[in-house]
Design a protein around this motif. Structure first.
Motif, PDB file in Angstrom:
ATOM      1  N   ILE A  51     -15.995 -22.613 -15.602  1.00 52.65           N
ATOM      2  CA  ILE A  51     -17.024 -22.156 -16.534  1.00 52.65           C
ATOM      3  C   ILE A  51     -16.410 -21.073 -17.414  1.00 52.65           C
ATOM      4  O   ILE A  51     -16.004 -20.017 -16.930  1.00 52.65           O
ATOM      5  CB  ILE A  51     -18.252 -21.606 -15.784  1.00 52.65           C
ATOM      6  N   GLY A  52     -16.326 -21.348 -18.701  1.00 52.01           N
ATOM      7  CA  GLY A  52     -15.693 -20.412 -19.645  1.00 52.01           C
ATOM      8  C   GLY A  52     -14.407 -21.011 -20.185  1.00 52.01           C
ATOM      9  O   GLY A  52     -13.411 -21.084 -19.462  1.00 52.01           O
ATOM     10  N   ALA A  53     -14.447 -21.446 -21.452  1.00 59.88           N
ATOM     11  CA  ALA A  53     -13.259 -22.054 -22.070  1.00 59.88           C
ATOM     12  C   ALA A  53     -12.565 -21.061 -22.993  1.00 59.88           C
ATOM     13  O   ALA A  53     -11.926 -21.469 -23.966  1.00 59.88           O
ATOM     14  CB  ALA A  53     -13.657 -23.316 -22.835  1.00 59.88           C
ATOM     15  N   GLY A  54     -12.664 -19.777 -22.681  1.00 60.15           N
ATOM     16  CA  GLY A  54     -11.990 -18.756 -23.474  1.00 60.15           C
ATOM     17  C   GLY A  54     -10.601 -18.466 -22.941  1.00 60.15           C
ATOM     18  O   GLY A  54      -9.977 -19.306 -22.273  1.00 60.15           O
ATOM     19  N   ASP A  55     -10.107 -17.249 -23.211  1.00 60.80           N
ATOM     20  CA  ASP A  55      -8.746 -16.877 -22.799  1.00 60.80           C
ATOM     21  C   ASP A  55      -8.597 -16.904 -21.287  1.00 60.80           C
ATOM     22  O   ASP A  55      -7.578 -17.365 -20.765  1.00 60.80           O
ATOM     23  CB  ASP A  55      -8.413 -15.475 -23.331  1.00 60.80           C
ATOM     24  N   ALA A  56      -9.608 -16.392 -20.566  1.00 65.08           N
ATOM     25  CA  ALA A  56      -9.519 -16.352 -19.098  1.00 65.08           C
ATOM     26  C   ALA A  56      -9.520 -17.763 -18.514  1.00 65.08           C
ATOM     27  O   ALA A  56      -8.768 -18.062 -17.582  1.00 65.08           O
ATOM     28  CB  ALA A  56     -10.674 -15.533 -18.520  1.00 65.08           C
ATOM     29  N   GLY A  57     -10.370 -18.647 -19.062  1.00 71.26           N
ATOM     30  CA  GLY A  57     -10.405 -20.029 -18.573  1.00 71.26           C
ATOM     31  C   GLY A  57      -9.108 -20.760 -18.831  1.00 71.26           C
ATOM     32  O   GLY A  57      -8.601 -21.483 -17.960  1.00 71.26           O
ATOM     33  N   GLU A  58      -8.546 -20.560 -20.035  1.00 73.54           N
ATOM     34  CA  GLU A  58      -7.259 -21.193 -20.360  1.00 73.54           C
ATOM     35  C   GLU A  58      -6.148 -20.676 -19.461  1.00 73.54           C
ATOM     36  O   GLU A  58      -5.310 -21.436 -18.984  1.00 73.54           O
ATOM     37  CB  GLU A  58      -6.927 -20.936 -21.838  1.00 73.54           C
ATOM     38  N   ALA A  59      -6.149 -19.348 -19.227  1.00 71.96           N
ATOM     39  CA  ALA A  59      -5.117 -18.753 -18.360  1.00 71.96           C
ATOM     40  C   ALA A  59      -5.251 -19.258 -16.925  1.00 71.96           C
ATOM     41  O   ALA A  59      -4.246 -19.517 -16.249  1.00 71.96           O
ATOM     42  CB  ALA A  59      -5.220 -17.231 -18.405  1.00 71.96           C
ATOM     43  N   LEU A  60      -6.492 -19.400 -16.446  1.00 74.72           N
ATOM     44  CA  LEU A  60      -6.716 -19.908 -15.089  1.00 74.72           C
ATOM     45  C   LEU A  60      -6.203 -21.343 -14.968  1.00 74.72           C
ATOM     46  O   LEU A  60      -5.525 -21.688 -13.997  1.00 74.72           O
ATOM     47  CB  LEU A  60      -8.207 -19.844 -14.751  1.00 74.72           C
ATOM     48  N   LEU A  61      -6.519 -22.185 -15.964  1.00 74.38           N
ATOM     49  CA  LEU A  61      -6.035 -23.567 -15.946  1.00 74.38           C
ATOM     50  C   LEU A  61      -4.516 -23.604 -15.942  1.00 74.38           C
ATOM     51  O   LEU A  61      -3.895 -24.380 -15.198  1.00 74.38           O
ATOM     52  CB  LEU A  61      -6.588 -24.317 -17.159  1.00 74.38           C
ATOM     53  N   ARG A  62      -3.893 -22.744 -16.766  1.00 74.81           N
ATOM     54  CA  ARG A  62      -2.433 -22.714 -16.833  1.00 74.81           C
ATOM     55  C   ARG A  62      -1.832 -22.296 -15.491  1.00 74.81           C
ATOM     56  O   ARG A  62      -0.830 -22.858 -15.044  1.00 74.81           O
ATOM     57  CB  ARG A  62      -2.003 -21.746 -17.945  1.00 74.81           C
TER      58      ARG A  62
END
Length: 501
Positions: free
Chosen positions: A257-268
């Motif tokens: 939940i959250g497609a911002g910087d934190a979500g992108e960093a978590l996916l990475r």
């Protein structure tokens, strides 16, 4: 060791292979910087060669390969090695290459191209200062002699050999004459000799085109250097992420939940894990512009209001809330929706912890009550509380209620002289008294049935026991109910408090 045991050679093979690879890896790491420099030299050479091929329509010609290419390479390698060192391109760990590393490559390549261009223009302008005129004349005479030999000879093999020698000498001659181009423009053959004048003009035009081609090579080299070095680093990173990643037998279906910087960093971070545990199905985000967008190949599936349907459709097993900068009201709203899905949900650390470096975005944890408070957590000074309560007579009103009973439990830990439990309802008073006597047998406890609105009876308690500390927890606290019964609320909460005070 298995290596020394002659009877266990076969059994030791599986053990010695990892040991050998580990030893090899240590040797490589010991000479890592030298290896990186050698790789850069090879990359600089290949990138310049590719730049020449692109500039000359992918034709490998002797004219540029034998002289112009080595001439530029002699300057390019030391210049690039030094500038890339100054931009700290030999210190990065390619396994973790990112945008900042690519920006460093671009900066170093731009600086190198600028220096090479300055050197090339300097050579074109000040060439006569460095080129000996006898050398120019000697090579010119040799070229004339080779052209005559080719013209008069009838031997095919001889003429083929002469043409190769002519191409080699012509490449060197062109390079020398580019440095004498300014002088050649000033030469004025006799006006009657139109053939010589035309030949000189054609030669000057040819050298101008060649000079512009070399300038184009330098600019193309800028692009090929960025492409080769950036691509090389990305290949190393992809190799580590793909080759060394172990997949679990069953991957949890994961939703962010959250497609911002934190979500992108978590996916990475999840994609770079050594042991793959999650199958990231998609993102959830309320931003309309993010809908149906892809981040690292993972799609934004919908908004938070659609979360229950998305979880059911994709059989989600775990949710990560990647909204470290969200307000507490926004976080509470998301948590309420997540609770309705009956799927385990966790959150990333706060933006403060991420920015300070104490925690990384991948260190997801269960949602804590502190995340929903809307304020900083109050840290109690237990030493001061102990000093205030220990050895004193303490009276707690509303001792059978939810708040009053918990206050009694906390107070007993500090060993008061006497704990007075004041409560109008006998049932809850009985149960809390039994609990405290069992849990804290060393604490003297006195249960007193009283209504705090009865001023006379409350005064008797104060006169008899003389409490030193009063904790007032007797109150009607259900606001909607008390709004319907304002008289009782005033009687108990206001008049009762006045009696206690």
């Amino acid at each position: 060791m298995a290596e020394k045991d002659n009877n266990a050679e076969v059994a030791s093979t599986a053990e010695t292979a990892p040991m050998f690879s580990s030893a090899t890896l240590k040797g490589v790491l010991r000479h890592r910087k030298l290896l990186i420099v050698l790789i850069h030299i090879a990359a600089f050479t290949v990138s310049l060669l590719m730049a020449f091929l692109l500039a000359f329509n992918m034709q490998l010609l002797r004219a540029w390969f034998m002289y112009q290419f080595p001439f530029l390479l002699i300057f390019a390698i030391p210049i690039k090695l030094e500038l890339f060192r100054r931009f700290k391109q030999y210190q990065g760990w390619w396994q973790y290459v990112g945008i900042s590393d690519l920006i460093g490559i671009v900066k170093a390549s731009l600086a190198s191209a600028l220096v090479l261009m300055v050197i090339w223009y300097g050579y074109a302008i000040a060439g006569p200062e460095f080129i000996l005129k006898p050398l120019d004349e000697k090579i010119g005479n040799e070229i004339s002699h080779l052209e005559e030999s080719i013209e008069i000879s009838e031997d095919t093999i001889f003429r083929s050999n002469m043409r190769r020698r002519l191409a080699n000498r012509q490449g060197l001659y062109d390079l020398i004459q580019i440095g004498r181009l300014r002088q050649m423009k000033k030469l004025a053959p006799p006006t009657t000799d139109t053939k010589a004048k035309r030949k000189l003009t054609e030669r000057i035009e040819y050298l101008k085109v060649l000079q512009n081609s070399i300038e184009g090579v330098i600019m193309l080299d800028l692009l090929t250097t960025i492409m080769f070095l950036g691509g090389l680093r990305m290949v190393v990173r992809l190799y580590h992420e793909e080759y060394f990643t172990e997949s679990a037998k069953v991957l949890k279906k994961f939703l962010i939940i959250g497609a911002g910087d934190a979500g992108e960093a978590l996916l990475r971070e999840l994609m770079r894990m050594k042991k793959e545990r999650y199958d990231v199905v998609g993102f959830i985000d309320d931003n309309p512009r993010m809908q149906k967008m892809n981040i690292h190949g993972v799609q934004v599936l919908g908004t938070t209001d659609q979360l229950p349907e998305i979880c059911q459709k994709h059989k989600i097993e775990e949710i990560a809330i990647a909204m470290p900068s969200a307000t507490h009201s926004e976080l509470r709203h998301v948590v309420q929706i997540c609770q309705g899905t009956k799927v385990r949900f966790r959150t990333v650390p706060s933006i403060t912890d991420i920015a300070s470096g104490k925690l990384s975005v991948s260190q997801i944890r269960d949602v804590d009550i502190d995340d929903l408070l809307g304020r900083d957590v109050v840290q109690l000074d237990l030493a001061m509380i102990e000093k205030f309560l220990t050895g004193k007579t303490i009276l707690v009103t509303g001792a059978g209620g939810s708040i009053g009973s918990e206050m009694c439990r906390q107070v007993c830990q500090f060993k008061p002289k006497l704990l007075l439990l004041v409560e109008q309802a006998e049932n809850p008073l009985f149960y809390i008294e039994r609990e405290l006597i069992k849990t804290f047998p060393d604490v003297p406890i006195q249960a007193i049935v009283r209504n705090i609105t009865d001023k006379e009876r409350i005064s008797q308690v104060f006169q008899q026991y003389k409490p030193q500390v009063v904790i007032h927890a007797a109150a009607h606290k259900h606001v909607p109910l008390m709004e319907s019964n304002p008289g009782e609320a005033m009687k108990n909460n206001i008049m009762g408090t006045m009696n206690i005070s």
